[in-house]
Write an enzyme that holds these catalytic residues in place. Structure first.
Site, PDB file in Angstrom:
ATOM      1  N   ARG A 169       0.814  -1.233   0.000  1.00  0.00           N
ATOM      2  CA  ARG A 169       0.000   0.000   0.000  1.00  0.00           C
ATOM      3  C   ARG A 169       0.837   1.267   0.000  1.00  0.00           C
ATOM      4  O   ARG A 169       0.409   2.309   0.502  1.00  0.00           O
ATOM      5  CB  ARG A 169      -0.965   0.020   1.181  1.00  0.00           C
ATOM      6  CG  ARG A 169      -1.977  -1.123   1.172  1.00  0.00           C
ATOM      7  CD  ARG A 169      -3.118  -0.892   2.138  1.00  0.00           C
ATOM      8  NE  ARG A 169      -3.937  -2.085   2.237  1.00  0.00           N
ATOM      9  CZ  ARG A 169      -3.750  -3.029   3.168  1.00  0.00           C
ATOM     10  NH1 ARG A 169      -2.807  -2.890   4.069  1.00  0.00           N
ATOM     11  NH2 ARG A 169      -4.538  -4.084   3.195  1.00  0.00           N
ATOM     12  N   LYS A 173       1.139  11.415 -10.883  1.00  0.00           N
ATOM     13  CA  LYS A 173       0.199  10.530 -11.585  1.00  0.00           C
ATOM     14  C   LYS A 173       0.941   9.288 -12.045  1.00  0.00           C
ATOM     15  O   LYS A 173       1.966   9.377 -12.730  1.00  0.00           O
ATOM     16  CB  LYS A 173      -0.372  11.232 -12.811  1.00  0.00           C
ATOM     17  CG  LYS A 173      -1.525  12.140 -12.527  1.00  0.00           C
ATOM     18  CD  LYS A 173      -2.196  12.451 -13.845  1.00  0.00           C
ATOM     19  CE  LYS A 173      -3.227  13.523 -13.742  1.00  0.00           C
ATOM     20  NZ  LYS A 173      -3.864  13.751 -15.060  1.00  0.00           N
ATOM     21  N   GLU A 225       5.548  19.422 -24.915  1.00  0.00           N
ATOM     22  CA  GLU A 225       5.059  19.698 -23.554  1.00  0.00           C
ATOM     23  C   GLU A 225       5.742  20.946 -22.979  1.00  0.00           C
ATOM     24  O   GLU A 225       5.127  21.700 -22.229  1.00  0.00           O
ATOM     25  CB  GLU A 225       5.299  18.497 -22.631  1.00  0.00           C
ATOM     26  CG  GLU A 225       4.589  17.214 -23.045  1.00  0.00           C
ATOM     27  CD  GLU A 225       3.090  17.179 -22.680  1.00  0.00           C
ATOM     28  OE1 GLU A 225       2.608  18.099 -22.006  1.00  0.00           O
ATOM     29  OE2 GLU A 225       2.405  16.224 -23.111  1.00  0.00           O
ATOM     30  N   GLU A 254      -6.348  16.588  -9.033  1.00  0.00           N
ATOM     31  CA  GLU A 254      -7.028  16.903 -10.291  1.00  0.00           C
ATOM     32  C   GLU A 254      -8.529  17.109 -10.132  1.00  0.00           C
ATOM     33  O   GLU A 254      -9.327  16.496 -10.831  1.00  0.00           O
ATOM     34  CB  GLU A 254      -6.764  15.803 -11.332  1.00  0.00           C
ATOM     35  CG  GLU A 254      -7.077  16.274 -12.739  1.00  0.00           C
ATOM     36  CD  GLU A 254      -6.563  15.316 -13.804  1.00  0.00           C
ATOM     37  OE1 GLU A 254      -6.454  14.126 -13.520  1.00  0.00           O
ATOM     38  OE2 GLU A 254      -6.290  15.797 -14.908  1.00  0.00           O
ATOM     39  N   ASN A 280      -3.985  19.880 -19.514  1.00  0.00           N
ATOM     40  CA  ASN A 280      -4.476  19.097 -20.642  1.00  0.00           C
ATOM     41  C   ASN A 280      -4.608  19.915 -21.918  1.00  0.00           C
ATOM     42  O   ASN A 280      -5.174  19.435 -22.897  1.00  0.00           O
ATOM     43  CB  ASN A 280      -5.819  18.457 -20.292  1.00  0.00           C
ATOM     44  CG  ASN A 280      -5.662  17.381 -19.236  1.00  0.00           C
ATOM     45  OD1 ASN A 280      -4.674  16.647 -19.243  1.00  0.00           O
ATOM     46  ND2 ASN A 280      -6.608  17.306 -18.320  1.00  0.00           N
ATOM     47  N   HIS A 315      -5.021  13.153 -27.442  1.00  0.00           N
ATOM     48  CA  HIS A 315      -5.306  11.756 -27.096  1.00  0.00           C
ATOM     49  C   HIS A 315      -6.229  11.110 -28.122  1.00  0.00           C
ATOM     50  O   HIS A 315      -6.071   9.931 -28.459  1.00  0.00           O
ATOM     51  CB  HIS A 315      -5.969  11.675 -25.714  1.00  0.00           C
ATOM     52  CG  HIS A 315      -4.998  11.817 -24.576  1.00  0.00           C
ATOM     53  ND1 HIS A 315      -5.381  12.262 -23.333  1.00  0.00           N
ATOM     54  CD2 HIS A 315      -3.666  11.563 -24.494  1.00  0.00           C
ATOM     55  CE1 HIS A 315      -4.321  12.283 -22.538  1.00  0.00           C
ATOM     56  NE2 HIS A 315      -3.275  11.868 -23.216  1.00  0.00           N
ATOM     57  N   HIS A 344       3.233  10.678 -28.672  1.00  0.00           N
ATOM     58  CA  HIS A 344       2.418  11.516 -27.792  1.00  0.00           C
ATOM     59  C   HIS A 344       2.591  13.023 -28.031  1.00  0.00           C
ATOM     60  O   HIS A 344       1.628  13.752 -28.238  1.00  0.00           O
ATOM     61  CB  HIS A 344       2.715  11.172 -26.327  1.00  0.00           C
ATOM     62  CG  HIS A 344       1.955  12.012 -25.348  1.00  0.00           C
ATOM     63  ND1 HIS A 344       0.595  11.911 -25.176  1.00  0.00           N
ATOM     64  CD2 HIS A 344       2.365  13.010 -24.511  1.00  0.00           C
ATOM     65  CE1 HIS A 344       0.194  12.783 -24.259  1.00  0.00           C
ATOM     66  NE2 HIS A 344       1.249  13.468 -23.843  1.00  0.00           N
TER      67      HIS A 344
END
Lengths: 382, 382
Positions: free
Chosen positions: B135, B157, B199, B250, B258, B265, B280
């Site tokens: 965990r 993320k 990016e 988020e 985004n 995407h 990407h």
């Protein structure tokens, strides 16, 4: 007529509420008879407009799904039901993948919720899937066993088993609400109820001598149902909530909850989790006895305390000796190996929950493995 | 001689540090040339006595594992290396299970750490495994692509793909430290570096007009390496860190990141993630162009702004039109279906990142799907 009204009021007030105080992740545990029938409105109030994926197992579905689903429909909650196989082997990677896929196939979006209707297996697997899908969906627990109501549904621990051990893969994921319908427990086999009761007794033993004394006086009423059962569930949830609030991510004090569990898990592992031989609460019961006997060996408590614990656990019908487990057990060294791989081991030192008396358990992080090994050898040879 | 000493000092000081401010989960991103060689001492200082599981892929292992491993050994860090296959298909349930098992097989305990040495795929998969094993294990990111250094290694993320879409299963799990060695990027194929650069440009476009202007002047030096590259990586990480600190999970503002990604995407999905056709950053580049053109269509910006973005992205060699993607594309309706299943959809309304000018992007949660559909149809038919 007046009497009837009063009785109804008492019955309404009998619903208990335990708040788990975790800042922005705080939530309520509602406890009472018949909550399954009002679950829909509870959830609709908390998560207005949410679509739900209800996860349950085949056994629970047969008994409780119909009234639960009807309650959701009556509250206008659109829901999909996902059924997983019953039993511990469901807590595996394959079922985890399957469940995540099913939740996504139900096209749940952020703001929707995943509901676990079942015992600890359903709750643990579903909670982990809820934590992982879209990196965290809202989660509602509707525990249907005493063990799940007083233990696994409180505190946010979710997870599955790996071939290296139980619950080694998972997440901390707090539910939005827990609905513990104590009337559901009427349908539990006695052995399952008793197994859950071991955890109830644990809360008394670890930190609340008054509660343990209350249980000694009231355990029959707790088994029979009624207000004493609700009281026992609520006090257990409160005890766990207090420990969890102080240590959400298990960096310290939360380890107290493992009273009886290091030995208990080792026993479960030693019988390969064959539930015909030993279920979790039975392992915890024997484990708690061993923790008290080991504490006595270390001079922390007297023989009278050991005997008092022994009497209560025996009275309710729980096993108290390793010899109560049917069949052959492995030698002490095997237990030591299992304990060493237990996730509560830190940098090689053995951590045990020991006690200075009823309600006075404490975390001892530096137990000499040789002492444990000698103690276990003796117990196994009795 | 004095000059040489000064140069060395400048070189030492050239190492940059970006703090991601997340309370008890705060951490530093260190940026500079040659960090791979000093990684061992950095990690040993932060996690004294920790044992490590280093996760990398076959491609990265061939180039960077030897110096990295030597640095760990020199710092006295005991470590196991786990190699996963290179490529996006590694972000799957099977590899997740395999990696969790390998980390457990390495007998890492609480307090030990999992290290991701690689690009976004290795970082995302490893981060999710680090989040799930016991965990939550400590996690260190050593990103080896520009994309990973400025995007995927910042913000916590982690995740894998499901058959329902990319990154739909995962966790928020913050690293203890990120070590971004910008000299590593010298070994990247130009196409990969360019993809990461999309990016970098995004951070200017979404919230920092000065940075975008600086990039227009300095992009050649960023590609060539040296202090401008470090500066671009640091400003990008800082920009993302600021957004993440304001919205870790988020729930709102983080959606700004985004910009270009909803369209991007959809394009990646439409070509079935065939990287021969589209990687990407290329999808993001075309997506950012579409976001600006759509903003112009809505009267939010003028044609001059669209042209300025177009010029810079073209100058660095990034694709800017859907027609730049080799091969046939599906009809507009397919894109709309993909966008509808995108995880950034909330209760059926379409959310897009639009802009009022260079550095002035904003989240628009209520975009009329018909407008998007018409716009896409037109763009696809050009």
């Amino acid at each position: 007529m007046a009497d009837t009204v009063v009785t109804e009021c008492v019955s309404e007030q009998a619903e208990k509420n335990v708040n788990v105080d975790l800042g922005s992740r705080s939530y309520d545990i509602r406890i009472g008879r018949g909550l399954l029938e009002t679950a829909g409105s509870e959830i609709a109030t908390l998560l207005p407009g949410a679509r739900l994926a209800v996860v349950t197992d085949e056994t629970v579905a047969g008994i409780h799904l119909k009234p639960f689903s009807a309650s959701l429909t009556a509250a206008g909650l659109d829901h999909t039901v996902i059924t997983v196989p019953a039993g511990e082997s469901t807590k595996c990677f394959r079922e985890f993948e399957h469940l995540c896929d099913e939740i996504l196939a139900a096209r749940l979006e952020r703001g929707d919720a995943v509901v676990a209707l079942g015992g600890g297996v359903v709750g643990d697997l579903t909670g982990f899937a809820a934590a992982a899908v879209r990196r965290g969906m809202a989660f509602v627990q509707v525990p249907t066993t005493l063990l799940a109501q007083v233990d696994s549904s409180v505190g946010g621990k979710t997870g599955i088993n790996s071939r290296h051990g139980k619950n080694l893969i998972g997440a901390f994921h707090q539910p939005a609400v827990v609905l513990a319908d104590t009337a559901i427990l009427d349908t539990l086999p006695t052995r399952d109820f008793r197994s859950g009761y071991a955890e109830v007794a644990k809360y008394g033993l670890l930190g609340d001598a008054d509660f343990f004394a209350w249980l000694e006086d009231n355990w029959k009423a707790v088994f029979a149902g009624g207000v004493e059962r609700d009281e026992a569930v609520a006090r257990s949830c409160q005890a766990k909530a207090d420990v969890v609030a102080a240590d959400e991510l298990e960096s310290g004090g939360r380890a107290l909850l493992n009273l009886g569990h290091t030995f208990g898990h080792a026993l479960e592992s030693a019988v390969s989790y064959e539930t015909e031989r030993l279920v979790h609460g039975e392992g915890v019961s024997i484990g708690m006895m061993l923790a008290h006997e080991f504490s006595e060996r270390l001079g922390l408590i007297g023989q009278d305390t050991v005997e008092r614990v022994h009497k209560h656990l025996s009275d309710v019908g729980l096993p108290v000796h390793v010899q109560d487990i049917p069949g052959q057990l492995p030698p002490a060294q095997t237990f030591m190996d299992i304990i060493a791989q237990d996730k509560k081991v830190s940098r090689g030192a053995l951590t045990f929950i020991l006690t200075r008396g009823i309600g006075e358990a404490f975390v001892e992080k530096d137990v000499d493995p040789a002492l444990v090994s000698d103690f276990l050898r003796e117990k196994l040879e009795l």
